[in-house]
Design a protein around this motif. Structure first.
Motif, PDB file in Angstrom:
ATOM      1  N   HIS A   1      11.931   6.027  -7.778  1.00 47.13           N
ATOM      2  CA  HIS A   1      12.439   4.751  -7.265  1.00 47.13           C
ATOM      3  C   HIS A   1      13.161   4.950  -5.934  1.00 47.13           C
ATOM      4  CE1 HIS A   1      11.773   4.091 -11.592  1.00 47.13           C
ATOM      5  NE2 HIS A   1      11.334   2.921 -11.164  1.00 47.13           N
TER       6      HIS A   1
ATOM      7  N   ARG B   1      10.445   5.198  -3.292  1.00 49.64           N
ATOM      8  CA  ARG B   1       9.880   3.866  -3.072  1.00 49.64           C
ATOM      9  C   ARG B   1      10.810   3.038  -2.159  1.00 49.64           C
ATOM     10  NH1 ARG B   1       8.529   0.380  -8.243  1.00 49.64           N
ATOM     11  NH2 ARG B   1       6.421   1.207  -8.295  1.00 49.64           N
TER      12      ARG B   1
ATOM     13  N   SER C   1      10.014   1.655   2.316  1.00 53.07           N
ATOM     14  CA  SER C   1      10.100   0.326   2.946  1.00 53.07           C
ATOM     15  C   SER C   1      10.496   0.458   4.414  1.00 53.07           C
ATOM     16  CB  SER C   1      11.101  -0.557   2.193  1.00 53.07           C
ATOM     17  OG  SER C   1      12.405  -0.016   2.357  1.00 53.07           O
TER      18      SER C   1
ATOM     19  N   ASP D   1       2.983   1.924   8.230  1.00 55.69           N
ATOM     20  CA  ASP D   1       1.655   2.537   8.075  1.00 55.69           C
ATOM     21  C   ASP D   1       1.307   3.268   9.371  1.00 55.69           C
ATOM     22  OD1 ASP D   1       1.465   1.425   5.608  1.00 55.69           O
ATOM     23  OD2 ASP D   1      -0.019  -0.102   6.150  1.00 55.69           O
TER      24      ASP D   1
ATOM     25  N   GLU E   1       0.382   5.383   4.951  1.00 59.07           N
ATOM     26  CA  GLU E   1      -0.253   4.263   4.242  1.00 59.07           C
ATOM     27  C   GLU E   1      -0.744   4.711   2.862  1.00 59.07           C
ATOM     28  OE1 GLU E   1      -1.130   5.571   7.063  1.00 59.07           O
ATOM     29  OE2 GLU E   1      -3.249   6.123   7.071  1.00 59.07           O
TER      30      GLU E   1
ATOM     31  N   GLY F   1       2.379   5.046   0.633  1.00 62.46           N
ATOM     32  CA  GLY F   1       2.844   3.681   0.311  1.00 62.46           C
ATOM     33  C   GLY F   1       2.013   3.069  -0.811  1.00 62.46           C
ATOM     34  N   GLU F   2       0.685   3.199  -0.698  1.00 56.85           N
ATOM     35  CA  GLU F   2      -0.212   2.658  -1.747  1.00 56.85           C
ATOM     36  C   GLU F   2       0.064   3.344  -3.088  1.00 56.85           C
ATOM     37  OE1 GLU F   2      -4.324   3.412  -0.908  1.00 56.85           O
ATOM     38  OE2 GLU F   2      -4.209   2.282   0.967  1.00 56.85           O
TER      39      GLU F   2
ATOM     40  N   TYR G   1       2.715   4.708  -4.167  1.00 55.81           N
ATOM     41  CA  TYR G   1       4.017   4.310  -4.725  1.00 55.81           C
ATOM     42  C   TYR G   1       4.053   2.852  -5.178  1.00 55.81           C
ATOM     43  CZ  TYR G   1       6.765   8.517  -4.713  1.00 55.81           C
ATOM     44  OH  TYR G   1       7.258   9.746  -5.049  1.00 55.81           O
ATOM     45  N   SER G   2       2.912   2.133  -5.011  1.00 48.09           N
ATOM     46  CA  SER G   2       2.902   0.774  -5.569  1.00 48.09           C
ATOM     47  C   SER G   2       2.487   0.817  -7.051  1.00 48.09           C
ATOM     48  CB  SER G   2       1.977  -0.131  -4.746  1.00 48.09           C
ATOM     49  OG  SER G   2       0.660   0.344  -4.875  1.00 48.09           O
ATOM     50  N   GLN G   3       2.106   2.025  -7.556  1.00 50.42           N
ATOM     51  CA  GLN G   3       1.789   2.166  -8.985  1.00 50.42           C
ATOM     52  C   GLN G   3       3.053   1.961  -9.827  1.00 50.42           C
ATOM     53  OE1 GLN G   3      -0.855   5.856  -9.961  1.00 50.42           O
ATOM     54  NE2 GLN G   3       0.293   6.372  -8.120  1.00 50.42           N
TER      55      GLN G   3
ATOM     56  N   HIS H   1      -3.058   8.509  -8.105  1.00 54.36           N
ATOM     57  CA  HIS H   1      -3.659   7.378  -7.387  1.00 54.36           C
ATOM     58  C   HIS H   1      -5.079   7.735  -6.906  1.00 54.36           C
ATOM     59  CE1 HIS H   1      -3.504   3.605  -5.344  1.00 54.36           C
ATOM     60  NE2 HIS H   1      -3.700   4.141  -4.157  1.00 54.36           N
TER      61      HIS H   1
END
Ligand code: C5P
Length: 239
Positions: free
Chosen positions: A87, A90, A94, A98, A180, A183-184, A186-188, A204
């Motif tokens: 967390h 993540r 922010s 990208d 990028e 980032g993707e 860490y959206s899991q 991922h």
């Protein structure tokens, strides 16, 4: 176009394994906070790098004051940590756009060499995820936590379990990614198996590449590590 360099310095842990009130990343070795030494390794390796420092919410003021008092003038984007390392990363992402190269590094690994950092950023431009690893030198055992006849905790063998040391490597940081992709990943949803960034990116479905890390790039975790850290510092300062 060349990707801009970022480093996320993970320092939002409570450092409970060390004991004491002040988390280990803020403790001094050789008159400087461990966290400062870690940040300096990256700034020295890559002048102009953007530093994102992730801190426990309760220590943000402490760190700002420390930087001022100790004349540590390094621009840092300060981010508040989360409940787990996952967390915290993540939250930090922010602040990373990208199209960048982003290293994620433990704030308690101050001895990573500028040579390894530079070499890794160069190679990471060509692969999505680059991870430093060290071959395992110890013989490894797979054991389970059990209770003896009196109910005391003991370790016991798992029948038939065999670990081939030749296949085992320990992962270190910095782990460097195309931002990028990180980032993707860490959206899991969070999974307890995510103990480093490589495990998040791998889950991922992205390919990992590896370089050999450094034995002196220790993660200062326990009181014993602090003793080792002071010894390493002496050797580095003499060389
Ligand atoms: O707990 P662990 O030893 O894996 O922590 C590795 C690094 O992650 C440490 O530098 C610690 O400060 C950081 N961390 C964090 N946020 C958390 C937990 C750990 O930034 N919630």
């Amino acid at each position: 176009m060349e990707r801009k360099k970022y480093v996320v310095i993970m320092a939002a842990g409570s450092g409970t394994r060390m004991g004491g009130d002040l988390p280990k990343q803020f403790m001094e070795i050789g008159g400087k906070a461990i966290l400062r030494r870690t940040i300096e390794a990256f700034v020295q390796a890559c002048p102009g790098i953007t530093v994102v420092t992730v801190l426990p919410e309760v220590h943000v003021g402490y760190w700002r004051d420390y930087c001022i008092k100790s004349n540590f003038i390094c621009p840092q984007i300060i981010v508040k940590g989360g409940i787990t390392r996952f967390h915290s990363v993540r939250n930090a992402l922010s602040k990373v756009p990208d199209g960048a190269l982003v290293a994620v590094h433990d704030g308690v690994r101050p001895f990573v060499s500028p040579e390894l950092i530079r070499k890794m950023y160069e190679r990471a431009a060509h692969v999505p995820a680059l991870i430093p690893v060290l071959p395992c030198v110890d013989t490894m055992k797979m054991l389970e936590k059990k209770k003896d006849a009196d109910g005391n905790p003991v370790l016991g063998e798992i029948p038939g379990a065999h670990v081939d040391r030749e296949l085992l490597y320990g992962a270190q940081t910095p782990q460097i990614f195309h931002s990028e992709i990180l980032g993707e990943a860490y959206s899991q949803a969070y999974d307890t198996a995510f103990t480093d960034d490589a495990s998040v990116v791998s889950a991922h479905g992205k390919k990992l590449s590896f370089v050999i890390g450094e034995r002196l790039n220790i993660k200062i975790t326990t009181q014993e590590d602090l003793v080792l850290a002071k010894a390493i510092l002496e050797v580095i300062c003499r060389s």
